[in-house]
Design an enzyme around this catalytic site. Structure first.
Site, PDB file in Angstrom:
ATOM      1  N   SER A 263     -21.009 -35.470  20.444  1.00 22.38           N
ATOM      2  CA  SER A 263     -22.402 -35.309  20.862  1.00 22.38           C
ATOM      3  C   SER A 263     -22.862 -33.914  20.458  1.00 22.38           C
ATOM      4  CB  SER A 263     -22.515 -35.479  22.380  1.00 22.38           C
ATOM      5  OG  SER A 263     -22.021 -34.314  23.017  1.00 22.38           O
ATOM      6  N   LYS A 264     -24.110 -33.651  20.774  1.00 18.89           N
ATOM      7  CA  LYS A 264     -24.709 -32.361  20.402  1.00 18.89           C
ATOM      8  C   LYS A 264     -23.910 -31.176  20.935  1.00 18.89           C
ATOM      9  CE  LYS A 264     -29.585 -33.303  19.676  1.00 18.89           C
ATOM     10  NZ  LYS A 264     -30.685 -33.711  20.522  1.00 18.89           N
ATOM     11  N   ARG A 265     -23.221 -31.413  22.064  1.00 20.97           N
ATOM     12  CA  ARG A 265     -22.419 -30.322  22.635  1.00 20.97           C
ATOM     13  C   ARG A 265     -21.411 -29.794  21.632  1.00 20.97           C
ATOM     14  NH1 ARG A 265     -18.705 -31.900  25.865  1.00 20.97           N
ATOM     15  NH2 ARG A 265     -19.033 -34.102  25.422  1.00 20.97           N
TER      16      ARG A 265
END
Ligand code: GLU
Length: 515
Positions: A263-265
């Protein structure tokens, strides 16, 4: 594999950016089609009117083109070929334009008794679900409306009572073969008479995807394994219509380095972000190809699209989750940056410098040549093109006060010999005719060494700080000619030459460093 010509599709929903997971799905479909001389279709799944946006669709097409994934049928297929090619024989390829087709198919299923109208209200369904939860039972539909007679059903519908349409599922488990995972089986309970059309009249994903795949003659459904649990419902729908069931290949999830879903994390995940960062498309496709697939018998890591298309098979796709490794992507990007044509790289790198107001708009031939020279020096030091301005920053932004204030530099400048080295250097450099060549510069450094009795890093570090603001960086014999040539160009932010830098730096040195 059968000898039928494969037809595969990529079926994105235009509800957001194209991410690496979906891009890999698109790539594997494309490779499979190219490998076996089949067709690759693009179908836009935009039935979620609230979340679908035209701009996302446009961006999707753009991202696919950038990756080199051309489609044989679908919106704008063949655009740019100048032939005004049709979208393809099985259109429309946008689900929002196919609603009439879905309606006709619903009428057929209802008439044949394979589907039925369900008049249950949402509060009835909610309380059934709550009861199931309390009783620790699976939350399946009770079948209350299953046996309403066709006459009663038609009469209630005609009277305006809202209804959904459900598929009548038999008692047998639903089994199918998955090319990546092998035999898969779901109990009929896991599927329980699924809704095909909501009471709003909107058909659901599982229903329309199946109708479209069947009507578009899709032979292989290659997609992410988040759809694995949808597949039994789709298989049941094929069976209800009496259609042949395509082959399935569900691709494993992509995880971040910490083994949680990517994910963007974890950093960049959308294709447009990778593009903005200055990752080359051939690096990204090569990387995504290896994210779950490997060539036969090899540890080989670099493949062009043509090579991939010659070797790709679904049998070599792994069922285990793939871990996204940014370092490996960077390694491939560096590999392809080295191979890429220098004019192409310059065109891709220029915007980062234009954004800083460091380069004139294209057209100045001398500035172009100089920029190429700059790239030769800095490209080997970057993983992605957007890191270039940081590497070249010292050429454009000369700030003696900041250089002197820097802690590491201050330690170098505090060594007693530093001031002497700089004085000797500045005096000799000032006496040279500009522009200073790499040879003349080298001669000056030798003279400074002789005159000051200082050598090695105590000689070079202060001079490097004076000219570039840092005690490490590329070789002087590359940097000096670049600085000198740059100083003679009409750049939007003029850059000082070596003499000017030495002079400005010395005048900024604090008094206490005088000897
Ligand atoms: N529109 C679906 C998605 O984007 C397509 C799934 C499929 O390939 O069947 O997830």
């Amino acid at each position: 594999m059968s000898f039928e010509k494969p037809r595969v599709r990529f079926a994105p929903s235009p509800t957001g950016q194209l991410h690496v997971g979906n891009a890999r799905t698109a790539l594997y479909n494309w490779l499979f089609a190219r490998r076996f001389g089949g067709d690759f279709l693009l179908r836009i799944e935009d039935t979620d009117v609230e979340r679908s946006e035209v701009r996302y669709e446009a961006q999707l097409l753009d991202d696919l083109r950038w990756l080199g994934l051309d489609w044989d049928e679908g919106p704008q297929a063949g655009a740019g070929s100048g032939e005004g090619k049709e979208e393809g024989p099985y259109g429309p390829y946008r689900q929002s334009e196919r609603l009439e087709i879905y309606r006709e198919h619903t009428d057929r299923l209802l008439a044949e008794g394979r589907a039925y109208r369900c008049f249950c209200t949402s509060s009835q369904l909610d309380s059934e679900r709550e009861q199931a939860v309390t009783a620790h039972q699976p939350q399946i539909y009770s079948g209350r409306c299953r046996n309403i007679s066709p006459e009663e059903s038609a009469a209630r519908a005609a009277s305006g009572e809202p209804f959904a349409v459900r598929l009548r599922i038999g008692p047998d488990p639903i089994a199918f073969h998955d090319i990546v995972r092998g035999a898969v089986e779901f109990a009929a309970d896991a599927v329980s008479d699924p809704i095909l059309v909501r009471s709003s009249g909107m058909p659901v994903y599982n229903y329309v995807v199946t109708i479209d795949d069947a009507l578009m003659r899709i032979t292989h459904v290659i997609r992410g394994d988040d759809h694995l649990s949808n597949t039994p419902k789709q298989v049941a729908i094929y069976q209800a219509f009496g259609w042949p069931v395509p082959q399935f290949a569900h691709l494993s999830t992509i995880l971040g380095p910490d083994k949680t879903r990517l994910s963007k994390r974890h950093g960049a995940t959308s294709i447009s972000t990778f593009r903005e960062m200055g990752i080359l498309p051939e690096a990204l496709t090569n990387y995504l190809a290896l994210l779950g697939w490997g060539a036969e018998g090899g540890t080989r890591e670099t493949f062009t699209m043509r090579e991939l298309a010659a070797e790709f098979t679904l049998e070599r796709v792994t069922p285990s989750p793939a871990i996204f490794d940014f370092n490996k992507l960077h390694w491939l990007n560096r590999h392809y940056l080295k191979l890429a044509d220098s004019e192409r790289v310059a065109a891709l790198a220029r915007p980062y410098f234009l954004a800083k107001n460091w380069l004139p708009e294209a057209g100045d031939a001398q500035a172009e040549t100089w920029f190429q020279q700059l790239l030769t020096l800095f490209l080997p030091a970057v993983d992605q093109l957007d890191q270039l301005p940081e590497k070249a920053h010292f050429l454009f932004v000369f700030d003696p006060a900041a250089a002197i204030a820097n802690e590491e530099n201050a330690a170098v400048l505090a060594i007693p010999s530093a001031r002497k080295v700089l004085d000797e250097f500045a005096a000799r450099i000032a006496a040279l005719p500009a522009p200073i060549t790499a040879e003349a510069f080298k001669a000056v450094m030798n003279e400074v060494k002789a005159a000051s009795g200082v050598k090695g890093k105590e000689l070079f570090h202060p001079v490097r700080i004076a000219l570039t603001g840092a005690h490490s960086g590329p070789e002087f014999d590359k940097v000096v000619p670049l600085m000198e040539a740059g100083a003679q160009l009409p750049l939007p932010t003029p850059i000082p030459n070596v003499q000017k830098r030495a002079e400005l730096f010395l005048s900024a040195l604090p008094f206490f460093q005088a000897n």
